[in-house]
Design an enzyme around this catalytic site. Sequence first.
Site, PDB file in Angstrom:
ATOM      1  N   ARG A 114      -0.018  22.659   4.357  1.00 52.01           N
ATOM      2  CA  ARG A 114      -0.931  22.827   5.516  1.00 52.01           C
ATOM      3  C   ARG A 114      -0.153  23.213   6.773  1.00 52.01           C
ATOM      4  O   ARG A 114      -0.694  23.880   7.662  1.00 52.01           O
ATOM      5  CB  ARG A 114      -1.734  21.533   5.745  1.00 52.01           C
ATOM      6  CG  ARG A 114      -2.872  21.676   6.788  1.00 52.01           C
ATOM      7  CD  ARG A 114      -3.741  20.424   6.806  1.00 52.01           C
ATOM      8  NE  ARG A 114      -4.913  20.539   7.669  1.00 52.01           N
ATOM      9  CZ  ARG A 114      -5.081  19.876   8.808  1.00 52.01           C
ATOM     10  NH1 ARG A 114      -4.148  19.031   9.227  1.00 52.01           N
ATOM     11  NH2 ARG A 114      -6.171  20.037   9.517  1.00 52.01           N
ATOM     12  N   ILE A 149      -8.704  24.431  12.602  1.00 51.15           N
ATOM     13  CA  ILE A 149      -8.545  24.286  11.152  1.00 51.15           C
ATOM     14  C   ILE A 149      -9.268  22.974  10.839  1.00 51.15           C
ATOM     15  O   ILE A 149      -9.088  21.979  11.555  1.00 51.15           O
ATOM     16  CB  ILE A 149      -7.046  24.252  10.750  1.00 51.15           C
ATOM     17  CG1 ILE A 149      -6.874  23.976   9.247  1.00 51.15           C
ATOM     18  CG2 ILE A 149      -6.251  23.232  11.536  1.00 51.15           C
ATOM     19  CD1 ILE A 149      -5.396  24.090   8.775  1.00 51.15           C
ATOM     20  N   SER A 150     -10.122  22.980   9.811  1.00 50.76           N
ATOM     21  CA  SER A 150     -10.911  21.782   9.502  1.00 50.76           C
ATOM     22  C   SER A 150     -10.013  20.632   9.064  1.00 50.76           C
ATOM     23  O   SER A 150      -8.894  20.844   8.583  1.00 50.76           O
ATOM     24  CB  SER A 150     -11.917  22.088   8.388  1.00 50.76           C
ATOM     25  OG  SER A 150     -12.761  23.150   8.778  1.00 50.76           O
ATOM     26  N   ALA A 151     -10.534  19.402   9.190  1.00 46.89           N
ATOM     27  CA  ALA A 151      -9.796  18.217   8.728  1.00 46.89           C
ATOM     28  C   ALA A 151      -9.628  18.307   7.213  1.00 46.89           C
ATOM     29  O   ALA A 151     -10.537  18.770   6.512  1.00 46.89           O
ATOM     30  CB  ALA A 151     -10.560  16.961   9.086  1.00 46.89           C
TER      31      ALA A 151
END
Length: 214
Positions: A32, A58-60
């Site tokens: 990530r 950026i999504s969790a």
Amino acid sequence: MEFEEERALLIRSLKKYGISDKVLSAMEEVPRHFFIPQSESGRAYVDTPLPIGNSQTISAPHMVAIMCNLLELEEGQHVLEIGTGSGYNAAVMSRLVGDSGRIYSIERIEELAIFAQKNLKRAGCSNVEVLRDDGSSGYPLKAPYDRICVTASAPETPLALIEQLKTGGIMVIPEGGSYQQLFAIKKNEDGSIVKKKWGDVFFVPLIGKYGFKN
Ligand code: SAM
């Protein structure tokens, strides 16, 4: 190796959401920290959304895991993603569909489309195609899709996306403005639709012809 221990701890913590081993393994393979700006790298393996520029995020990790789990992705599938952002979700899906599958991912902001392309290349995702456009009308050129993943919240599910979903296909999409809910939509073999609510979420808005107005 860099960040490996933190990543393994994060992935283990996602099991409480009932995520399949297949999705967790794919997430374990994707670094990530390749998908966030250098200034945020210290928080790459914290379960939180992070800024990626242009007022986008950026999504969790738990949200990526939940969406991929709902999509029930399989080897060889063709997937349309609306909202490439950093490219991270596309990278996880790319691992799940394998070399025989393909991800078409649309991003409306050019700078982010370029950022995502660079990140995906670094992560070795050769089965992802990033396109710069308004994805609220889908991408008819490569339709129909086995799966559609929308990572920005729509006022309601665009009809064009339902039309571009294969029979037997699954779409995951958040709907709503200040109050949003995530849905999994399945198109049955007879063309009928089953829409199941997962729960409350918070995404940036889908902006475009069949989204919110800018
Ligand atoms: N999936 C991304 C990731 O893994 O980093 C996170 C996506 S972010 C929550 C939502 C993205 O949707 C933003 O980058 C935003 O610019 C994009 N977006 C919003 N409306 C769009 C549209 N109509 N077409 C394509 N992208 C759109």
